[in-house]
Design a protein around this motif. Structure first.
Motif, PDB file in Angstrom:
ATOM      1  N   LYS A  79       0.766  -1.077  -0.047  1.00 40.21           N
ATOM      2  CA  LYS A  79      -0.049  -0.080   0.082  1.00 40.21           C
ATOM      3  C   LYS A  79       0.905   1.327   0.027  1.00 40.21           C
ATOM      4  CE  LYS A  79      -3.635   2.460   2.757  1.00 40.21           C
ATOM      5  NZ  LYS A  79      -4.457   2.206   3.879  1.00 40.21           N
ATOM      6  N   TRP A  80       1.888   1.333   0.803  1.00 36.87           N
ATOM      7  CA  TRP A  80       2.896   2.374   0.754  1.00 36.87           C
ATOM      8  C   TRP A  80       3.421   2.733  -0.732  1.00 36.87           C
ATOM      9  CZ3 TRP A  80       8.034   3.302  -0.535  1.00 36.87           C
ATOM     10  CH2 TRP A  80       8.329   4.638   0.040  1.00 36.87           C
ATOM     11  N   TYR A  81       3.843   1.590  -1.288  1.00 31.82           N
ATOM     12  CA  TYR A  81       4.406   1.960  -2.581  1.00 31.82           C
ATOM     13  C   TYR A  81       3.388   2.546  -3.599  1.00 31.82           C
ATOM     14  CZ  TYR A  81       8.504  -0.667  -1.250  1.00 31.82           C
ATOM     15  OH  TYR A  81       9.608  -1.460  -0.571  1.00 31.82           O
ATOM     16  N   LYS A  82       2.205   2.007  -3.242  1.00 36.80           N
ATOM     17  CA  LYS A  82       1.236   2.547  -4.245  1.00 36.80           C
ATOM     18  C   LYS A  82       0.732   3.928  -4.009  1.00 36.80           C
ATOM     19  CE  LYS A  82      -3.692   1.511  -5.704  1.00 36.80           C
ATOM     20  NZ  LYS A  82      -4.964   0.573  -5.740  1.00 36.80           N
ATOM     21  N   GLU A  83       0.792   4.355  -2.586  1.00 40.50           N
ATOM     22  CA  GLU A  83       0.394   5.815  -2.367  1.00 40.50           C
ATOM     23  C   GLU A  83       1.509   6.578  -2.910  1.00 40.50           C
ATOM     24  OE1 GLU A  83      -2.139   4.627   1.789  1.00 40.50           O
ATOM     25  OE2 GLU A  83      -0.034   5.177   1.809  1.00 40.50           O
ATOM     26  N   HIS A  84       2.667   6.275  -2.698  1.00 41.25           N
ATOM     27  CA  HIS A  84       4.066   6.898  -3.325  1.00 41.25           C
ATOM     28  C   HIS A  84       4.107   6.929  -4.895  1.00 41.25           C
ATOM     29  CE1 HIS A  84       4.450   7.109   1.032  1.00 41.25           C
ATOM     30  NE2 HIS A  84       5.240   8.064   0.829  1.00 41.25           N
ATOM     31  N   GLY A  85       3.166   6.346  -5.493  1.00 37.58           N
ATOM     32  CA  GLY A  85       3.396   6.231  -7.083  1.00 37.58           C
ATOM     33  C   GLY A  85       4.680   5.478  -7.537  1.00 37.58           C
ATOM     34  N   ILE A  86       4.936   4.268  -6.741  1.00 42.37           N
ATOM     35  CA  ILE A  86       6.028   3.369  -6.822  1.00 42.37           C
ATOM     36  C   ILE A  86       5.718   2.162  -7.410  1.00 42.37           C
ATOM     37  CG2 ILE A  86       8.289   2.360  -6.006  1.00 42.37           C
ATOM     38  CD1 ILE A  86       8.263   4.470  -4.112  1.00 42.37           C
ATOM     39  N   GLU A  87       5.920   1.807  -8.649  1.00 47.61           N
ATOM     40  CA  GLU A  87       5.491   0.732  -9.448  1.00 47.61           C
ATOM     41  C   GLU A  87       6.499  -0.624  -8.858  1.00 47.61           C
ATOM     42  OE1 GLU A  87       2.918  -1.159 -12.369  1.00 47.61           O
ATOM     43  OE2 GLU A  87       3.102   0.983 -11.704  1.00 47.61           O
ATOM     44  N   LEU A  88       5.642  -1.542  -8.327  1.00 42.03           N
ATOM     45  CA  LEU A  88       6.254  -2.836  -7.960  1.00 42.03           C
ATOM     46  C   LEU A  88       6.039  -3.700  -8.919  1.00 42.03           C
ATOM     47  CD1 LEU A  88       5.342  -3.224  -4.142  1.00 42.03           C
ATOM     48  CD2 LEU A  88       7.490  -2.699  -5.209  1.00 42.03           C
ATOM     49  N   ILE A  89       7.094  -4.554  -9.804  1.00 41.15           N
ATOM     50  CA  ILE A  89       6.826  -5.293 -10.713  1.00 41.15           C
ATOM     51  C   ILE A  89       7.580  -6.600 -10.031  1.00 41.15           C
ATOM     52  CG2 ILE A  89       7.273  -6.088 -13.070  1.00 41.15           C
ATOM     53  CD1 ILE A  89       7.952  -3.125 -13.877  1.00 41.15           C
ATOM     54  N   LEU A  90       6.488  -7.495  -9.471  1.00 38.60           N
ATOM     55  CA  LEU A  90       6.889  -8.461  -8.728  1.00 38.60           C
ATOM     56  C   LEU A  90       6.600  -9.948  -9.391  1.00 38.60           C
ATOM     57  CD1 LEU A  90       5.162  -7.411  -5.235  1.00 38.60           C
ATOM     58  CD2 LEU A  90       7.442  -7.151  -6.260  1.00 38.60           C
ATOM     59  N   GLY A  91       7.410 -10.879  -8.663  1.00 39.19           N
ATOM     60  CA  GLY A  91       7.242 -12.289  -9.551  1.00 39.19           C
ATOM     61  C   GLY A  91       7.931 -12.341 -10.850  1.00 39.19           C
ATOM     62  N   THR A  92       8.703 -11.182 -11.077  1.00 40.85           N
ATOM     63  CA  THR A  92       9.381 -11.006 -12.658  1.00 40.85           C
ATOM     64  C   THR A  92      10.969 -11.190 -12.742  1.00 40.85           C
ATOM     65  OG1 THR A  92       7.489  -9.365 -13.029  1.00 40.85           O
ATOM     66  CG2 THR A  92       9.335  -9.233 -14.532  1.00 40.85           C
ATOM     67  N   ARG A  93      11.311 -12.015 -13.708  1.00 41.03           N
ATOM     68  CA  ARG A  93      12.699 -12.364 -13.903  1.00 41.03           C
ATOM     69  C   ARG A  93      13.076 -11.411 -15.343  1.00 41.03           C
ATOM     70  NH1 ARG A  93      15.880 -15.503 -17.118  1.00 41.03           N
ATOM     71  NH2 ARG A  93      13.930 -16.685 -17.884  1.00 41.03           N
ATOM     72  N   VAL A  94      14.324 -10.662 -15.018  1.00 34.99           N
ATOM     73  CA  VAL A  94      14.923 -10.028 -16.063  1.00 34.99           C
ATOM     74  C   VAL A  94      15.969 -11.217 -16.559  1.00 34.99           C
ATOM     75  CG1 VAL A  94      16.377  -8.119 -16.664  1.00 34.99           C
ATOM     76  CG2 VAL A  94      14.372  -7.641 -15.250  1.00 34.99           C
TER      77      VAL A  94
END
Length: 480
Positions: A79-94
């Motif tokens: 929720k904190w990341y969402k409120e601060h406009g930070i995109e969490l791209i989880l479960g993702t391998r580069v």
């Protein structure tokens, strides 16, 4: 198909969380920052995995230990990341990176571009197969590096109460997991090739203190040998281990902690590597000016020793992450990263802290039969390392402050006589410096460098005064 960000943090460990918090403090705008992580959860404090997470009663669970609670700061929930406009791209391998084009390609085929990249990929646990031993895929053979590992280990522990566990490795993971296994009423044997535990940091005398306590809790130490092979039952589970010296140990559970290897693969051939990690300068900047590296993966200049090192500890991850963000956001006013190597641990009723380097002659102090003792390391006439078990907040602060100072030492016997009093007295005579709490329940106080020009100027004056005082104090033997 792709997305573009101004700032991208690659990796979702401790460093990512602290970097994100620092970005918000420095005024990052909504939509400018993203974190890409292979793990399915937001960044969390990894030290909890080998301690509170494994407790038999009221174990630590998310969201309780999301970063940055380890530094007594905000808990950064999704929720904190969402409120601060930070995109969490989880479960993702580069799967690939192109630093020249400033792009990352995910396993799903998405291209993510950036203006600035912070590499916080950390390290992976070394596997037994890399040493010629097979069997890591057995259901009761566990490693401990991430939340999935900890969850699996906790599940196996719950079915092993009263049984036998073999811990392979005598370092941080081995010692902390062994303590958790004992608390869970599991019989423990520790196997490692070194002559004593924590071989990279402890002296034989210091190691003996902890080993004797572990033995009093029923831990069996098997030193000077390594795992040769597993014994399996008809279901494919490990029920014993064979050691190279011919010893056979029963096992309902095996925990492997034999070291880590930095995750540099994406950038080999693109960025300069050094000492197993990605080489950075004193601003945490790699050989590509748009790319920074922090935490376990970074090999950075340690000013106090005049050489680059790669340090595998949560404190270095937290501080390097914050400094890299500052260097990106405020490049004209950010000083060099001036880090004092710091290690700590809490197991059973013990709490120790180490600052500096364990090089040179060792001077012990305190009561090794009691709850508090320590050691200094003196190299080329200067105190360069300090260890303290069972200290107070003020005493830990004192050893940190004085170790950074590297005072001249003329008389080792006098240093031994003064013991802890040496750093306490010297620290009280020094100018007051700003401090910051860095460890929550595992906290200490360490020095932080001023972040603004006038602070830096004042720091130069203070440093000169300190150096002069240290020279006088080191020469004081003539008047004793």
């Amino acid at each position: 198909m792709g997305r573009a960000f101004v700032y991208v943090i690659l990796g979702g460990g401790v460093a990512a969380g602290y970097a994100a918090l620092e970005f918000t403090k420095r005024g990052v705008s909504h939509g400018e920052l993203c974190i890409i992580s292979e793990e399915p959860v937001a960044p969390y404090e990894r030290p909890a995995l080998s301690k509170g997470f494994l407790l038999p009663e009221d174990p630590a669970r998310l969201p309780a230990f999301h970063t940055c609670v380890g530094a007594n700061e905000e808990r950064l929930t999704p929720k904190w990341y969402k409120e601060h406009g930070i995109e969490l791209i989880l479960g993702t391998r580069v799967k690939s990176a192109d630093v020249r084009r400033k792009t990352l390609l995910t396993a799903a085929g998405e291209t993510i571009s950036y203006k600035f990249l912070i590499i916080a990929t950390g390290a992976r646990a070394l596997k037994l197969e890399e040493f010629g031993v097979s069997g890591s895929d057995a259901e009761n053979v566990c490693y401990l590096r991430d939340l999935a590992d900890a969850t699996r280990l906790s599940d196996v522990m719950q079915t092993s109460t009263g049984g036998n566990a073999v811990v392979i490795g005598g370092g941080y993971i081995g010692m902390e997991v062994a303590a958790s296994l004992v608390i869970n009423k599991i019989n423990v044997s520790m196997v490692f090739p070194e002559p004593h535990c924590m071989g990279r940091l402890f002296t034989p005398k210091i190691a003996s203190y902890y080993e004797e306590f572990y033995k009093s809790k029923g831990v069996n130490f098997v030193k000077g040998t390594v795992l040769s092979s597993f014994v399996f039952d008809e279901d494919g589970k490990v029920n014993g281990v064979n050691l190279k010296d011919g010893t056979n140990l029963p096992a309902d559970l095996v925990v492997v902690g034999i070291g880590i290897r930095p995750n540099t693969g994406l950038f080999e051939g693109q960025l300069t590597l050094e000492k197993g990690g990605i080489k950075v300068n004193s601003r945490l900047q790699t050989s590509n000016s748009s790319v920074y590296a922090v935490g376990d993966v970074a090999s950075f200049p340690v000013k106090i020793f005049g050489e680059s090192r790669r340090l595998e500890h949560v404190d270095a991850a937290r501080k390097s992450a914050r400094h890299a963000v500052t260097a990106i956001m405020e490049p004209d006013t950010t000083p060099d990263f001036d880090y004092l190597p710091f290690f700590y641990s809490r197991v059973f009723s013990f709490s120790w802290q180490f600052y500096g380097d364990n090089l040179g002659e060792v001077v012990y102090f305190g009561d090794f039969s009691g709850p508090s003792f320590g050691a200094y390391w003196v190299h080329k006439g200067h105190l360069i390392g300090s260890f303290l078990e069972g200290g107070s907040k003020e005493e830990y602060e004192a050893i940190a402050k004085v170790t950074r100072l590297k005072p001249e030492i003329d008389d080792l016997s006098e240093l031994e006589r003064q013991g802890l009093g040496f750093v306490v007295a010297l620290s009280q005579k020094l100018p007051v410096a700003p401090v910051v709490n860095v460890g929550g329940s595992m906290s200490t106080v360490v020095l932080e460098k001023p972040m603004y020009p006038w602070h830096a100027t004042a720091g130069v004056v203070v440093a000169a005064a300190i150096a002069g005082f240290a020279y006088w104090y080191g020469r004081r033997r003539r008047r004793w």
